[in-house]
Design an enzyme around this catalytic site. Structure first.
Site, short mmCIF file in Angstrom:
data_model
loop_
_atom_site.label_atom_id
_atom_site.label_comp_id
_atom_site.label_asym_id
_atom_site.label_seq_id
_atom_site.Cartn_x
_atom_site.Cartn_y
_atom_site.Cartn_z
N ASP B 315 -20.46 53.25 18.94
CA ASP B 315 -20.99 54.19 17.46
C ASP B 315 -20.73 52.80 16.60
OD1 ASP B 315 -21.63 56.43 17.98
OD2 ASP B 315 -19.66 57.09 18.69
N ALA B 387 -25.83 68.57 12.94
CA ALA B 387 -26.70 67.59 13.58
C ALA B 387 -28.24 67.85 13.51
CB ALA B 387 -25.91 67.57 15.06
N ARG B 390 -29.55 67.88 9.52
CA ARG B 390 -29.38 66.43 9.21
C ARG B 390 -29.47 66.19 7.66
NH1 ARG B 390 -33.02 63.10 12.22
NH2 ARG B 390 -31.89 61.16 11.56
N LYS B 403 -29.55 66.72 0.00
CA LYS B 403 -29.60 65.10 0.24
C LYS B 403 -29.45 64.83 1.71
CE LYS B 403 -24.59 64.61 -0.31
NZ LYS B 403 -24.01 65.55 0.62
#
Lengths: 613, 690
Positions: B315, B387, B390, B403
């Site tokens: 990650d 998720a 987004r 945003k």
């Protein structure tokens, strides 16, 4: 005098030149031949596919074989075993019934059951151990339809198993290894038959006999006479007044020359790493191997296919560098063992020198240990043949190994004990070496911190189990049989030579049989029920108890994923890997057999040269 | 960060005492039979012991003193191997024990129903079953691993991680997992117990370092097959030597057949006792090293697989970059005032607790003097990030500010009937090319501009990735960023590849693709949405701070929750395999010298000529054989530290590593015993023992 430590000095440079030429021609011929075989075995169009393609397809039609059939490893092994079993029964039957069958001009009777059993397995297992003398035992029909046919198909079976193993390396998560029948037919039809035909013709041209005519009686060049006891009407010897048998001198003016269709059998016995001679004296016989020229050709044929199959392997796995590494391994091991053999034979026999005989090489003579060697071949070509015939699992001889010096005899013995992987048998040599490569990769692979892999396939517990079987079987048979022979009166009774040499003879016999070589050391009355039976079983185990685990490995590898090569992958084409592979072969062989060798050839050598006393 | 299981000296005196006692207990044949090589040695020792007893009774197979000396050293060989295993086990247990202390049996408040107000029943923690609900209040110890289903609390996890700062645990999201043995400091939690007693991570770890319960790993099994095969070969070589020797005595007409004592000595010297005796110690020590790195593996198989890893999925955030991105600039599109953009961005971030969100609020205050406002007072409602969407933002009466990443925002404004202006696209690309993360701010259907979020790559990462590349391991950076941003950071950090705009599905797909190509994939993860990918990966390290689902899906848990540790884990896996390979090579190479010692000695009376092979010049046949046996036993003890510490591992290519190790352990394995046996022979002679 070239001392024993540097005996090479006393060997003429022409000897080394001949050996170098031999290796050069061998390796040069291996490349195009290997490429050709790859095309044949892949089923791609090739030189002979037009000429024999129709024949090939009609064979499949008649036999009910599908050309694109795909077998799993068990089906493949089953086909191989069934085919070999039928072959064994056929050869056994031919020998037992030959008296009643045609093509038997010398009126040979049935071969005794024990000998027939031993010989049948011997030829089916590509061993060609001969406990019989060909010209005094086998009819022409038995030689041709039984023995020569097996010379072809036993070699083809070896190629088939190798091809199955190669497909195992190449496959990706598949179960199929190809069809045993197709591989068998292609190997025989396109590889063994045409090359044997060419070689047979060249051999006939160089003086090897090929005829169906009966044995010929010829006049002796130098007539001689022998003393023979006089017999009375009842067949009992006539005694003189002193009670001694009365003898009379009988003049000898003629001899019987054994003939037969020899060249055709010799070609395949050399090419197919079979080695079973048409005549008892094998390639030392003037009608089997008349000249240095025929000798060179026969030696070349002996290692040709095993060497070329390395190239075939490289082509089929798509990485020729792997082929060079394996070929280099074989060649280096070969040369490393050839040198001491030639040197030891050239150094001669110190006991003989002590009696005033001059066996040192000079301008007038080639010198060296000439006992049991043919003058037309000499020391270098006899030692070269002995090394080549035991490096390959051929076993034909052009000199009597029993008469070699201890080291000269130890080299062929050791080459067999290594498991016949230095060139080795057709197909079997390379699959044997590939098993050693798996072993080397396993230990070395761990040292680079990864689960070992060879040619992209992970080597795991199952492969190690099967590879261990392959490594274990020959020593078990060799050491077990030798121990049994030396512990029983039946075994000991056949040993003609006393002392350490007698031990070497028994060890050599079982090394030869268990590793499917077939060469004989001599000095052993091997045509006895004990050796025929034990040896027959040994040859069978030595062949098939190795082929089956090899096929099992092929099946297991085929089912695995192929891992891409990266910087963390152990490279298996480098000089370092060649060194590692050579060490593995030598160490496994040496560690297993050093105690036995110490009691045989090593102590013989020390005794002969008076070292360590 | 404190490492909890302390580094202890290799030969800690109390551990050594325990190990010595355990060495004798392990003589039990039922234990030895698990290891065929050492079992053969034990049988051989019993045989020579019997021969000694017979010799005392007058039926001597060899001189009684000689049999006694051989017998003692054979027993030592077995004991030394037992000692190695006991030491490794002892160290592992000691480490696990210190963790187990954290898990003293506490009482738990078992709840009858789902709510915190349900009836409470006091039970022992060990009586809890999977699925039970417990209440943990301030001051209580969490009774078992589980998932928070209700409540929020600060938890002291120092007992497990060594990190003293308390952490927040709450229901839902990625911080809902608690570990048994940790302590709640404030507030309360309702925890659903995730494992039956004995199945929790600590228990699994403790079981794995205890030899008896340890499952052999695949590679260890393969090696053991090879060792068994070698043992059979040598058994055969020595057993057949007896009839061979009898024949040779007849043939030579002198001497006497080899004695059983010498045959047993030869056999024990030849079979791979060095690696056979140390094999299980090496495996256990590998686990120990993992625990020392504060990683718990749930299977030994995973540790081995770590050595084989071809691809590392890392990650970006926290592993490659310094955790959080910081807002550094507001860049409006044409026609929009920068203050308007800053205002909208601040509004959208007021309730956003992510570090990025907070950094926007901070930037708005510092650059534009915008003070924080109460979101409730504005009548606004916060729209959280998920998720799937987004994006995040705020809904005010009549206003809708969002945003998010440019592709999501483009869809958003287009869905509102607007369009994504070209200059906004240009700004996004510019920031992305600089390695920054452009966060697009829009109000309704109008794009206002972007917030420039900057990522900072950790120091030293480039070098580590280069190391990994030399080892043949590809690194793939996983990020939610857009491809341009990802490419810039990937280039800066020096990774081989990246996966941009990664969704859990994309991660899973990437892993499957690599695996289909025959590669082994390792990854770290902490969120519940990582679980499928973790379950698919070959080596999956879950962060201890992660959710229970992530921990269940992975095959290792990092107690320090440090994603970079994956690199260390790979090293530990490789070291484990290397140590096995090195000692196997060493063990086999040793046999060459032993033959030179024993063969001439064994046949000294039958074929004195074989004395020519005594190249070491050993004093007498008896001293030669005894020296070989003593060397064989001592070398096990001498190699215990190597087995426990592991072969030194450096990140170099496979060919270089092979060459080095072959020189040290192969060539060294041939040479060392010649010297060692000679020295022992000199010592025995000097002491007049033979």
């Amino acid at each position: 005098m070239g001392g024993f430590l540097l005996p090479g000095l006393s060997t003429g440079w022409t000897s080394w030149l001949q050996i170098a030429l031999y290796l050069l021609v061998l390796l040069a011929a291996a490349v195009p031949l290997g490429n050709y075989m790859a095309r044949v075995l892949e089923g791609q169009p090739h030189l002979l596919s037009r000429a024999f393609g129709r024949l090939e397809r009609s064979i499949y039609r008649v036999a009910g074989v599908r050309e694109d059939d795909q077998m799993g490893w068990k089906a493949y092994a089953l086909a191989l075993l069934a085919f070999s079993l039928v072959g064994t029964l056929a050869v056994y039957g031919l020998q037992r019934l030959q008296g009643a069958l045609p093509l038997n001009p010398a009126a040979m009777g049935a071969v005794p059951p024990g000998l027939a059993f031993n010989t049948a397995i011997s030829f089916v297992s590509n061993t060609n151990w001969q406990a019989y003398s060909g010209e005094a035992t086998m009819s022409y029909l038995t030689q041709m339809l039984g023995l020569t046919v097996q010379n072809f198909v036993s070699a083809a079976s070896g190629i088939a198993v190798l091809v199955a193993l190669i497909r195992g390396f190449r496959a990706r998560q598949a179960a199929a290894l190809g069809s045993f029948w197709v591989d068998l037919v292609r190997s025989t039809l396109y590889i063994l038959l045409p090359f044997s035909a060419i070689l047979a013709l060249v051999l006939v041209a160089s003086g090897v006999v090929q005829t169906f005519k009966p044995y010929r009686v010829v006049d002796l060049v130098e007539p001689t006479a022998i003393d023979q006891p006089v017999l009375d009407a009842a067949g009992a010897p006539v005694l003189d007044a002193a009670g001694e048998p009365v003898t009379e001198s009988v003049p000898l003016t003629t001899q019987t020359l054994a003939l037969g269709p020899a060249a055709s059998q010799i070609a395949i016995k050399q090419l197919g790493t079979n080695g079973g001679g048409f005549f008892n004296a094998n390639a030392a016989h003037p009608l089997e191997n008349p000249s240095p020229w025929s000798n060179f050709l026969e030696m070349l044929a002996l290692l040709l296919l095993p060497a070329a199959l390395c190239v075939t392997f490289g082509r089929m796995v798509g990485d020729l560098r792997q082929a060079w590494a394996l070929l280099a391994t074989m060649t280096l091991l070969f040369v490393a063992l050839l040198l001491p053999a030639v040197a030891a034979e050239q150094a001669g026999n110190p006991r003989l020198a002590a009696t005033g005989v001059d066996d040192v090489a000079g301008s007038m003579q080639a010198g060296g240990n000439m006992e049991g060697k043919e003058t037309r071949f000499g020391v270098a070509n006899s030692a070269l043949w002995a090394t080549a015939t035991t490096a390959a699992s051929n076993g034909s001889v052009n000199a009597m190994h029993d008469s070699f010096t201890p080291i000269g005899g130890a080299v062929p013995l050791f080459l067999m004990l290594l498991g016949e992987v230095v060139f080795g048998g057709v197909g079997s040599g390379l699959y044997g070496l590939l098993i050693f490569a798996i072993l080397a990769v396993f230990v070395a692979g761990l040292m680079v911190g990864r689960t070992p892999e060879y040619l992209g396939k992970k080597i795991e517990a199952y492969e190690m189990k099967m590879a261990s079987l392959v490594i274990l079987v020959p020593p078990i048979v060799v050491l077990g049989s030798t121990a049994l022979a030396l512990s029983t009166s039946a075994g000991r009774a056949a040993v003609f030579n006393p002392g350490a040499h007698g031990f070497s003879e028994v060890l050599y016999a079982f090394a030869s049989m268990a590793n499917n070589n077939g060469s004989a050391f001599g000095g052993l009355g091997a045509n006895a029920p004990f050796y025929n039976t034990l040896g027959g079983i040994g040859m069978f185990i030595g062949r098939f108890a190795i082929m089956v685990p090899v096929l099992a490995i092929a099946g297991s590898l085929a089912a695995k994923k192929s891992i891409p090569v990266g910087a963390g992958t152990l490279p298996t084409h480098t000089p370092l890997f060649v060194t590692l592979l050579i060490s593995t072969v030598l160490i496994v062989g040496a560690l297993t057999f050093i105690p036995a060798l110490a009691l045989g050839p090593i102590v013989e050598h020390l005794l002969l040269w008076g070292i360590g006393q | 960060m404190a490492t909890l299981p302390e580094k202890r000296p290799l030969f800690d005196p109390p551990l050594v005492r325990q190990a010595v006692l355990a060495s004798f207990a392990k003589l039990d044949p039922r234990h030895q039979v698990r290891n065929p090589v050492m079992f053969i040695v034990e049988v051989g020792s019993l045989l020579t012991t019997l021969l000694y007893v017979l010799a005392l009774g007058g039926r001597a197979d060899a001189p009684p003193d000689f049999i006694l000396a051989i017998t003692l050293w054979l027993w030592f060989t077995v004991l030394f191997a037992n000692f190695a295993e006991a030491m490794a086990e002892g160290r592992g247990k000691a480490q696990a024990e210190s963790l187990r202390l954290a898990r003293r049996d506490v009482s738990a408040k078992k709840l009858a129903g789902a709510g915190r107000d349900s009836a409470v029943l006091e039970v022992a923690a060990s009586a809890l079953r999977k699925g039970d609900l417990v209440l943990v209040e301030a001051g209580d110890t969490v009774p078992g691993d589980g998932e928070v289903v209700d409540g929020i609390a600060s938890v002291d996890e120092s007992a497990i991680t060594g990190e003293s700062a308390p952490v927040i645990r709450e229901s839902g999201g990625d911080f809902s997992s608690v570990t048994g043995g940790t302590r709640v400091l404030s507030d309360w939690l309702v925890v659903r117990i995730g494992a039956n007693p004995g199945e929790a991570f600590l228990d699994r770890m403790i079981a794995m370092v205890e030899g008896a319960k340890r499952q052999k790993t695949p590679n260890e099994i393969a090696l053991q097959i090879l060792l068994a095969a070698l043992t059979i070969v040598f058994l055969l070589a020595t057993a057949t030597l007896f009839p061979f020797a009898r024949y040779s005595v007849d043939a030579a007409g002198q001497g006497s057949p080899i004695s059983i004592t010498v045959l047993v000595a030869l056999l024990v010297c030849l079979i791979p006792t060095t690696i056979g005796g140390l094999l299980s110690a090496i495996g256990i020590a590998g686990m120990d090293r993992l625990i020392q790195a504060n990683v718990i593996a749930t299977s030994g198989r995973a540790v081995e697989a770590a050595g084989d890893v071809d691809v590392l999925l890392l990650d970006k955030t926290g592993t490659i970059t310094l955790g959080n991105r910081q807002a550094t600039e507001f860049i409006p599109v044409a026609g929009v005032d920068v203050a308007t953009l800053a205002d909208a961005a601040q509004l959208a971030s007021l309730a956003d607790e992510t570090p990025e969100g907070r950094s926007i609020v901070v930037l708005a205050k510092e650059r534009h003097g915008l003070r924080e406002r109460e979101i409730e007072a504005l009548g606004a409602s916060f729209v959280g990030y998920t998720a799937q969407t987004r994006m995040s933002g705020v809904d005010l009466p009549g206003r809708m500010i969002r945003k998010g990443a440019d592709d999501t925002m483009k869809l958003f404004v287009e869905a509102q009937g607007g369009h994504f202006p070209d200059d906004a696209r240009a700004l996004v690309d510019r920031v992305a090319r600089l390695g920054g993360t452009p966060l697009v701010v829009a109000e309704g259907n109008r794009v206002l501009g972007i917030v420039y979020l900057k990522d900072i790559v950790k120091g030293g990462m480039r070098e580590r990735f280069a190391e990994l590349r030399r080892m043949g391991i590809r690194t793939v950076m996983i990020t939610g960023d857009n491809p341009l941003t990802a490419a810039a950071i990937a280039a800066e950090a020096g990774v081989d590849d990246f996966l941009a705009q990664a969704t859990p599905e994309a991660k899973l797909k990437l892993i499957r693709e690599h695996q289909a190509g025959g590669r082994l994939v390792a990854m770290t993860g902490d969120g519940t949405n990582d679980a499928p990918a973790l379950a698919q990966a070959d080596v999956a390290v879950a962060m201890n701070t992660g959710t229970q689902a992530a921990k269940e899906a992975g095959n290792m848990v990092d107690l320090d929750s440090n994603p970079t540790k994956l690199i260390e884990i790979v090293g530990i896996g490789k070291q484990l395999l290397m140590t096995r390979g090195a000692l196997t090579t060493f063990s086999i190479a040793n046999d060459v010298a032993k033959y030179f010692a024993i063969i001439p000695a064994a046949f000294a009376v039958t074929y004195p000529q074989l004395g020519a092979l005594n190249i070491m010049g050993l004093a007498t046949p008896q001293s030669a054989i005894l020296s070989a046996v003593i060397f064989n036993a001592l070398v096990i003890i001498a190699l215990v530290p190597l087995a426990l510490r592991g072969v030194r591992y450096r990140p170099v290519g496979a060919d270089v590593m092979l060459r080095n190790n072959l020189l040290v352990y192969g060539l060294g394995g041939v040479v060392v015993p010649f010297l060692g046996i000679k020295l022992i022979d000199l010592a025995l002679t000097a002491l007049g023992l033979v």
